[in-house]
Design a protein around this motif. Structure first.
Motif, PDB file in Angstrom:
ATOM      1  N   GLY A   1       0.788  -1.137  -0.091  1.00  0.00           N
ATOM      2  CA  GLY A   1       0.031   0.072   0.041  1.00  0.00           C
ATOM      3  C   GLY A   1       0.789   1.204  -0.024  1.00  0.00           C
ATOM      4  N   VAL A   2       0.019   2.392  -0.021  1.00  0.00           N
ATOM      5  CA  VAL A   2       0.724   3.778  -0.222  1.00  0.00           C
ATOM      6  C   VAL A   2      -0.024   4.364   0.942  1.00  0.00           C
ATOM      7  CG1 VAL A   2       1.204   5.856  -1.375  1.00  0.00           C
ATOM      8  CG2 VAL A   2       1.254   3.553  -2.543  1.00  0.00           C
ATOM      9  N   GLU A   3       0.685   5.398   1.799  1.00  0.00           N
ATOM     10  CA  GLU A   3       0.036   6.125   2.838  1.00  0.00           C
ATOM     11  C   GLU A   3       0.371   7.477   2.644  1.00  0.00           C
ATOM     12  OE1 GLU A   3       0.262   2.377   6.046  1.00  0.00           O
ATOM     13  OE2 GLU A   3       1.327   4.202   6.499  1.00  0.00           O
ATOM     14  N   LEU A   4      -0.333   8.421   2.443  1.00  0.00           N
ATOM     15  CA  LEU A   4      -0.175   9.888   2.429  1.00  0.00           C
ATOM     16  C   LEU A   4      -0.779  10.657   3.684  1.00  0.00           C
ATOM     17  CD1 LEU A   4      -0.763   8.755  -0.724  1.00  0.00           C
ATOM     18  CD2 LEU A   4      -0.017  11.003  -1.346  1.00  0.00           C
ATOM     19  N   LEU A   5      -0.020  11.476   4.028  1.00  0.00           N
ATOM     20  CA  LEU A   5      -0.259  12.444   5.318  1.00  0.00           C
ATOM     21  C   LEU A   5       0.011  13.754   5.138  1.00  0.00           C
ATOM     22  CD1 LEU A   5      -1.440  12.397   8.177  1.00  0.00           C
ATOM     23  CD2 LEU A   5       0.893  12.254   8.929  1.00  0.00           C
ATOM     24  N   LEU A   6      -1.058  14.762   5.269  1.00  0.00           N
ATOM     25  CA  LEU A   6      -0.851  16.044   5.363  1.00  0.00           C
ATOM     26  C   LEU A   6      -1.300  16.558   6.695  1.00  0.00           C
ATOM     27  CD1 LEU A   6       0.113  19.005   4.263  1.00  0.00           C
ATOM     28  CD2 LEU A   6      -2.158  18.967   3.536  1.00  0.00           C
ATOM     29  N   ARG A   7      -0.509  17.223   7.572  1.00  0.00           N
ATOM     30  CA  ARG A   7      -1.002  17.532   8.820  1.00  0.00           C
ATOM     31  C   ARG A   7      -0.316  18.854   9.288  1.00  0.00           C
ATOM     32  NH1 ARG A   7       0.867  13.084  12.780  1.00  0.00           N
ATOM     33  NH2 ARG A   7       3.013  14.114  12.636  1.00  0.00           N
ATOM     34  N   LYS A   8      -1.339  19.780   9.983  1.00  0.00           N
ATOM     35  CA  LYS A   8      -1.056  21.214  10.385  1.00  0.00           C
ATOM     36  C   LYS A   8      -0.979  20.999  11.854  1.00  0.00           C
ATOM     37  CE  LYS A   8      -2.570  25.735   9.759  1.00  0.00           C
ATOM     38  NZ  LYS A   8      -2.551  26.267  11.121  1.00  0.00           N
ATOM     39  N   ASN A   9       0.563  21.458  12.226  1.00  0.00           N
ATOM     40  CA  ASN A   9       0.886  21.111  13.636  1.00  0.00           C
ATOM     41  C   ASN A   9       0.553  22.405  14.273  1.00  0.00           C
ATOM     42  OD1 ASN A   9       1.348  18.291  13.495  1.00  0.00           O
ATOM     43  ND2 ASN A   9       3.272  18.729  12.696  1.00  0.00           N
ATOM     44  N   ILE A  10       0.746  23.454  13.707  1.00  0.00           N
ATOM     45  CA  ILE A  10       1.035  24.738  14.389  1.00  0.00           C
ATOM     46  C   ILE A  10      -0.362  25.856  13.714  1.00  0.00           C
ATOM     47  CG2 ILE A  10       2.331  26.901  15.039  1.00  0.00           C
ATOM     48  CD1 ILE A  10       4.874  25.154  14.324  1.00  0.00           C
ATOM     49  N   GLY A  11      -0.859  26.317  14.625  1.00  0.00           N
ATOM     50  CA  GLY A  11      -1.995  27.261  14.258  1.00  0.00           C
ATOM     51  C   GLY A  11      -2.814  27.956  15.507  1.00  0.00           C
ATOM     52  N   GLU A  12      -3.003  29.095  15.354  1.00  0.00           N
ATOM     53  CA  GLU A  12      -3.736  29.924  16.393  1.00  0.00           C
ATOM     54  C   GLU A  12      -5.229  29.244  16.358  1.00  0.00           C
ATOM     55  OE1 GLU A  12      -4.864  34.367  18.335  1.00  0.00           O
ATOM     56  OE2 GLU A  12      -3.442  33.962  16.443  1.00  0.00           O
ATOM     57  N   TYR A  13      -5.747  29.066  15.261  1.00  0.00           N
ATOM     58  CA  TYR A  13      -7.177  28.726  15.089  1.00  0.00           C
ATOM     59  C   TYR A  13      -7.206  27.266  14.573  1.00  0.00           C
ATOM     60  CZ  TYR A  13      -7.752  33.741  15.830  1.00  0.00           C
ATOM     61  OH  TYR A  13      -7.510  35.157  16.182  1.00  0.00           O
ATOM     62  N   LEU A  14      -6.799  27.093  13.542  1.00  0.00           N
ATOM     63  CA  LEU A  14      -6.982  25.784  12.728  1.00  0.00           C
ATOM     64  C   LEU A  14      -5.845  24.920  12.726  1.00  0.00           C
ATOM     65  CD1 LEU A  14      -8.939  23.993  10.985  1.00  0.00           C
ATOM     66  CD2 LEU A  14      -7.877  25.368   9.052  1.00  0.00           C
ATOM     67  N   THR A  15      -5.890  23.589  13.185  1.00  0.00           N
ATOM     68  CA  THR A  15      -5.175  22.593  13.130  1.00  0.00           C
ATOM     69  C   THR A  15      -5.726  21.124  12.926  1.00  0.00           C
ATOM     70  OG1 THR A  15      -5.378  22.041  15.486  1.00  0.00           O
ATOM     71  CG2 THR A  15      -3.469  23.409  14.730  1.00  0.00           C
ATOM     72  N   GLY A  16      -5.137  20.166  12.335  1.00  0.00           N
ATOM     73  CA  GLY A  16      -5.463  18.925  12.125  1.00  0.00           C
ATOM     74  C   GLY A  16      -4.838  18.160  11.143  1.00  0.00           C
ATOM     75  N   TRP A  17      -5.385  16.984  10.490  1.00  0.00           N
ATOM     76  CA  TRP A  17      -4.551  16.276   9.530  1.00  0.00           C
ATOM     77  C   TRP A  17      -5.476  15.567   8.510  1.00  0.00           C
ATOM     78  CZ3 TRP A  17      -5.248  14.214  14.318  1.00  0.00           C
ATOM     79  CH2 TRP A  17      -5.857  12.986  14.423  1.00  0.00           C
ATOM     80  N   MET A  18      -4.949  15.128   7.317  1.00  0.00           N
ATOM     81  CA  MET A  18      -5.691  14.693   6.461  1.00  0.00           C
ATOM     82  C   MET A  18      -4.980  13.467   5.856  1.00  0.00           C
ATOM     83  SD  MET A  18      -7.228  16.306   2.796  1.00  0.00           S
ATOM     84  CE  MET A  18      -5.685  17.021   2.494  1.00  0.00           C
ATOM     85  N   SER A  19      -5.605  12.331   5.539  1.00  0.00           N
ATOM     86  CA  SER A  19      -4.701  11.213   5.351  1.00  0.00           C
ATOM     87  C   SER A  19      -5.549  10.291   4.166  1.00  0.00           C
ATOM     88  CB  SER A  19      -4.311  10.161   6.747  1.00  0.00           C
ATOM     89  OG  SER A  19      -5.469   9.654   6.937  1.00  0.00           O
ATOM     90  N   TYR A  20      -4.805   9.767   3.299  1.00  0.00           N
ATOM     91  CA  TYR A  20      -5.268   8.776   2.196  1.00  0.00           C
ATOM     92  C   TYR A  20      -4.334   7.627   2.231  1.00  0.00           C
ATOM     93  CZ  TYR A  20      -6.103   6.598  -2.099  1.00  0.00           C
ATOM     94  OH  TYR A  20      -6.243   5.423  -3.038  1.00  0.00           O
ATOM     95  N   THR A  21      -4.979   6.433   2.318  1.00  0.00           N
ATOM     96  CA  THR A  21      -4.295   5.085   2.036  1.00  0.00           C
ATOM     97  C   THR A  21      -4.770   4.331   1.017  1.00  0.00           C
ATOM     98  OG1 THR A  21      -4.103   5.240   4.526  1.00  0.00           O
ATOM     99  CG2 THR A  21      -3.648   3.159   3.470  1.00  0.00           C
ATOM    100  N   TYR A  22      -3.906   3.901   0.180  1.00  0.00           N
ATOM    101  CA  TYR A  22      -4.293   2.989  -0.738  1.00  0.00           C
ATOM    102  C   TYR A  22      -3.957   1.617  -0.150  1.00  0.00           C
ATOM    103  CZ  TYR A  22      -4.605  -0.152  -4.852  1.00  0.00           C
ATOM    104  OH  TYR A  22      -4.728  -1.091  -5.804  1.00  0.00           O
ATOM    105  N   ALA A  23      -4.659   0.552  -0.016  1.00  0.00           N
ATOM    106  CA  ALA A  23      -3.943  -0.714   0.739  1.00  0.00           C
ATOM    107  C   ALA A  23      -4.729  -1.969   0.047  1.00  0.00           C
ATOM    108  CB  ALA A  23      -3.933  -0.654   2.178  1.00  0.00           C
ATOM    109  N   ARG A  24      -3.991  -3.044  -0.245  1.00  0.00           N
ATOM    110  CA  ARG A  24      -4.669  -4.188  -0.605  1.00  0.00           C
ATOM    111  C   ARG A  24      -3.962  -5.425   0.240  1.00  0.00           C
ATOM    112  NH1 ARG A  24      -7.263  -4.460  -5.247  1.00  0.00           N
ATOM    113  NH2 ARG A  24      -8.181  -6.161  -4.031  1.00  0.00           N
ATOM    114  N   THR A  25      -4.884  -6.367   0.472  1.00  0.00           N
ATOM    115  CA  THR A  25      -4.347  -7.421   1.458  1.00  0.00           C
ATOM    116  C   THR A  25      -4.970  -8.764   0.527  1.00  0.00           C
ATOM    117  OG1 THR A  25      -4.466  -6.019   3.422  1.00  0.00           O
ATOM    118  CG2 THR A  25      -4.433  -8.583   3.699  1.00  0.00           C
ATOM    119  N   PHE A  26      -4.162  -9.772   0.524  1.00  0.00           N
ATOM    120  CA  PHE A  26      -4.665 -10.953  -0.216  1.00  0.00           C
ATOM    121  C   PHE A  26      -4.061 -12.371   0.430  1.00  0.00           C
ATOM    122  CE2 PHE A  26      -4.479  -7.713  -3.316  1.00  0.00           C
ATOM    123  CZ  PHE A  26      -5.533  -7.976  -4.123  1.00  0.00           C
TER     124      PHE A  26
END
Length: 914
Positions: free
Chosen positions: A738-763
């Motif tokens: 699989g592939v894991e992507l992450l975008l995270r906002k660590n610093i901010g007076e008002y808005l913080t958070g993260w966004m992630s996308y995962t493509y994964a296969r299991t057989f």
């Protein structure tokens, strides 16, 4: 600090004074004039040099030629404040411009020392030489140690940063809040910082070994951020760790809860690479692993069932949890026993200064935690408990079937910390939880055991005794003894066929872990571990005069031992390598009876040709092997790096279940003659980059995992009350990528958070020469938890000082399922004919949760901190499918979708602390 170095004036009258003392005098004079300079030199080079010089109120540009006269030394100014003393013959190797000033009398810029106009390569060479000088200073290098604590309650701060401005480097405090620095003689500015706390700056003069304890002030009242890690802002770039995420408990508490209950496991599901088969299911899946392939530790004790109320909530009380770390890859050699991941949950230390009480009242459960000192600053305790009152709510529902349903739980954590002295600390922690669920006859679960009412009861218990000892400033040890006990029971209270089906898993664990700081470039970790397993599979116990025959299954016994060694090796500023080796060994021991099956025949009861009995303590089967670990970090620049990692893990205990989501009474099974240990090999590559001064963190990780002896069940397998479980299961190969992507906002007076996308296969592949010993004719097929696409969005927005808004959005592909492809009639009964396993999928899953957090005012002398959390789970009432099943109605089979939460669920929670 704002004035230029050219404005600083120096005076001195030195006659036969060692050069090292002269340099220290210059550093002190600069400091008195609010300016910092620091000299770097190799001790052997200056140890024999004496200075004869006199000067009054002159700039450094005139001082240096005077004190270095008649020597073979030159000097370079680096980055305005650092002065490197270097032999003249070494200058040519640095490719410097002619502006370099040395003792030979080259003219400096007026009133100032010019900065070196070196190429990038030369600057890197200078930095490396300065680091080398620091390493080689020998007796001029001193140890700075200390303890970092919370100023309000004296709690130890793990992962706090101690940064040395002059060295442009720093260290992190360990799990006990301790830190250690090695610095050459000189004057330094140290900055102590921790997420959610006010930073503190301390200027020190290093002339000997020192102990500096620092208390930081908590600023949680003003900071309303989503902070995923409580570590240095660039730790994701600067360390070898990959596939590792730490969640601070303050972050978890800000996420929208389900029915008012903050849930640690539900928060973990929002991280990249983590998924679940559906709402209300037990456990979670990490990078293609099954739920039993996760090692879950609470205060170093293993937890075998993390769910309350069949998976609606987790067993972890947020009021006593300090932080949560999930290892998806880059797993330390210290951990073993599972092939997919480690979820390490650390409990906080009790308040050693004053009595603190906090808790909350919600729609489903209420909680209360008390912490207090027994002997101030020495002996303290914390007790935290939760209890549900859903029986009251269920009795008032309009549906008669639901009114007969009962569901309740409680859990209690307790921990005591005793700081014997500066070198020894003892802690004792314990936990107990209990769940009870009664389901009416309308449920499919009650039909499975042929009862009008079915009751389920399960419980977790553990106790941990831990001793931490500091042998020296370089060598520390943590030794712990752990007892863990998981019990489960299915009960039919309805006469005349009353019965109960109990099961139990007990584990005794002893381990000792050492940490040794060999030097600035090598940090060694090593240790030993031993585990004793007792597994009692389900037994059918009946009450006379029942017509049901009792079934008894023998207790299983096993011993697992391991030893490991790991080195965190800093090769240079660009390359850091963490490599380790773990060796594990397992014994399956008696008493037991092992069947022998006819060769070239399916493994089933009819093919048993002989059996062998083993006495108590006799060795039945042994397994073991090496488990290498490797992580390499390649720094591209100060804001980006590439990491490569490899793990091999072995697992000797397995969860046997032929349902998509294992119920709490599912069977645990030790490796034996026929059930081999699962072995997992994982390789991962990642690119990590921080943007805008570490405000944003981005990463992409690619992984490939192969699992040997992958476990699955046969078609039409009977697992429940099976004396010979090897006749119901198969072992083959598993693979995931699989592939894991992450975008995270660590610093901010008002808005913080993260966004992630995962493509994964299991057989999985179950291939055999015997047709009935394989699945899907031996071809690869998707595992039950194969979900290719997962997207998560977590946001926290501070509207005002007292009001914060948070939201979670999640989307994932529906899990695999097997549908009937045709049907036939036999004796007037319609029988469905199912196709190949896991070739269809249930509908995709998506959900939006929101919450508003309202805090009390900020009166300085207020006695009670109060807050309200209003949340809505599944805001737009998405009717997500947990499963799809078929019912024969008339002449056709109709498909139906089962949903756990098919509507929006609001909740209101009142939290308090005083």
């Amino acid at each position: 600090m704002g004035q230029q170095l050219s404005q600083v004036r120096f005076s001195g009258n030195f006659k036969d004074v060692p050069l090292s003392e002269v340099l220290q005098s210059l550093e002190q004079q600069a400091l008195q004039q609010q300016q910092r300079i620091h000299f770097f030199y190799e001790t052997p080079v200056v140890s024999t040099i004496k200075v004869y010089a006199t000067f009054t109120n002159v700039p450094l540009a005139q001082v240096m030629p005077s004190i270095l006269a008649s020597t073979q030394l030159s000097y370079l100014l680096y980055d305005s404040n650092y002065i490197l003393l270097i032999n003249k013959e070494d200058l040519s190797s640095l490719s410097l411009s002619p502006h370099t000033v040395d003792s030979a009398g080259r003219k400096p810029h007026p009133e100032n020392i010019p900065s070196t106009e070196a190429t990038n390569d030369s600057q890197e060479t200078i930095r490396e030489k300065m680091n080398l000088i620091t390493t080689k200073r020998g007796t001029n290098t001193y140890s700075i140690t200390g303890l970092l604590t919370d100023a309000t309650n004296n709690k130890k701060l793990e992962g706090a940063t101690v940064y040395v401005e002059e060295m442009r480097s720093g260290v992190l405090s360990d799990a006990n809040g301790n830190y250690q620095l090695a610095l050459p003689a000189g004057t330094y500015n140290l900055v102590y910082s921790y997420v959610g706390f006010q930073s503190k700056r301390r200027q020190i003069s290093v002339r000997s070994n020192q102990t500096i304890n620092i208390s930081l002030l908590n600023t949680d009242i003003r900071l309303r951020e989503v902070v995923v890690t409580a570590e240095a802002a660039d730790r994701n770039i600067s360390t070898t760790q990959m596939g590792i995420t730490k969640l601070n408990i303050r972050t978890i508490k800000k996420m929208p809860p389900l029915l008012g209950e903050v849930d640690i496991v539900r928060s973990v599901l929002l991280l990249p690479g983590v998924s679940t088969v559906g709402e209300g299911s037990t456990g979670f899946n990490v990078r293609g692993g099954s739920i039993d392939q996760n090692l879950i530790l609470m205060d170093n004790a293993p937890i075998y069932n993390t769910s309350h109320m069949f998976g609606l909530f987790s067993v972890f009380n947020p009021d006593i949890v300090r932080d949560v770390t999930l290892y998806r890859g880059g797993i330390s050699a210290r951990f073993g026993g599972r092939v997919s991941s480690v979820l390490d949950i650390q409990l906080k230390d009790a308040n050693a200064q004053k009595v603190t009480i906090n808790g909350g009242i919600g729609l489903v459960a209420s909680r209360l935690a008390i912490e207090a000192p027994i002997i101030k600053d020495k002996l303290s305790f914390i007790v935290a408990g939760r209890g549900s009152f859903t029986d009251f709510l269920l009795k008032n529902l309009p549906n008669e079937s639901l009114r007969k349903t009962r569901a309740n739980f409680y859990d209690v954590n307790a921990k005591a910390d005793y700081r014997i002295n500066s070198k020894n600390t003892l802690s004792l922690s314990g936990y107990i939880s209990d769940d009870f669920l009664q389901i009416n006859a309308d449920s499919i679960l009650t039909i499975a055991v042929n009862s009008s009412i079915t009751q389920y009861r399960w419980s977790n218990k553990y106790g941990v005794l831990k001793w931490q000892h500091f042998f020296s400033e370089k060598l520390t040890n943590t030794t712990s003894l752990t007892y863990s006990n998981y019990t489960a029971k299915v009960i039919n209270p309805t006469a005349p066929n009353e019965f109960k089906i109990p099961s139990q898993l007990k584990q005794f664990d002893a381990n000792s872990d050492f940490s040794y700081q060999l030097n600035d470039n090598h940090k060694l970790s090593f240790g030993i571990q031993g585990i004793r397993y007792f597994v009692q599979p389900e037994n059918l116990e009946v009450t006379p005069p029942s017509d049901i025959n009792p079934i008894s299954i023998s207790t299983e016994h096993g011993v697992e031992t391991a030893i490991y060694l790991e080195d965190d090796f800093t090769i240079n500023k660009m390359l850091t390598l963490t490599y380790g080796l773990r060796y594990s060994h397992y014994l399956n021991i008696g008493p037991a009876t092992v069947n022998m099956y006819a060769p070239d025949s399916p493994r089933e009861s009819l093919s048993v040709i002989d059996s062998t009995s083993y006495g108590a303590g006799s060795v039945i089967k042994t397994y073991g092997g090496l488990e290498p670990r490797l992580s390499l970090k390649i720094s591209l620049n100060e804001s980006s790096s590439i990491k490569i990692g490899y793990n091999r893990m072995r697992q000797y205990i397995h969860l046997i279940s032929n349902t998509a989501s294992a119920i709490p009474t599912a069977r645990w099974q030790l490796s034996n003659t026929y059930l081999k240990p699962q072995i997992g090999d994982q390789i991962a590559v990642g690119y990590f980059r921080n943007l805008f001064g570490n405000m944003f963190e981005t990463s992409i990780e690619v992984y490939y995992k192969k699992i040997y002896n992958f476990l699955d069940y046969k078609d039409n397998a009977v697992v429940f009350l099976n004396r010979n479980i090897e006749t119901a299961v198969l072992q083959g190969q598993g693979r995931s990528y699989g592939v894991e992507l992450l975008l995270r906002k660590n610093i901010g007076e008002y808005l913080t958070g993260w966004m992630s996308y995962t493509y994964a296969r299991t057989f999985a592949q179950m291939k055999s020469q015997i047709d009935r010993e394989q699945v899907n004719e031996g071809d690869w097929y998707p595992a039950n938890y194969d979900k290719p696409h997962t997207f998560n969005l977590v946001l926290n927005y501070q509207l005002k000082k007292r009001i914060g808004f948070s939201m979670n959005y999640t989307y994932s592909t529906g899990r695999p399922v097997t549908y009937p492809e045709s049907k036939f009639a036999y004796g007037g009964i319609i029988i469905p004919d199912y196709g190949l396993r896991n070739q269809r999928r249930i509908p995709d899953y998506h959900r939006l949760d929101v919450a508003v957090n309202i805090d009390s005012g900020y009166r300085k002398k207020k006695k009670v901190d109060k807050s309200w959390t209003f949340a809505v789970y599944n805001l737009y009432s998405r009717n997500n499918a947990y499963s799809v099943f078929f019912k024969q109605e008339g002449g056709s089979a109709n498909a139906y979708k089962l949903s756990i939460f098919g509507a929006a669920f609001p909740s209101l929670t009142y939290n308090f602390k005083f």
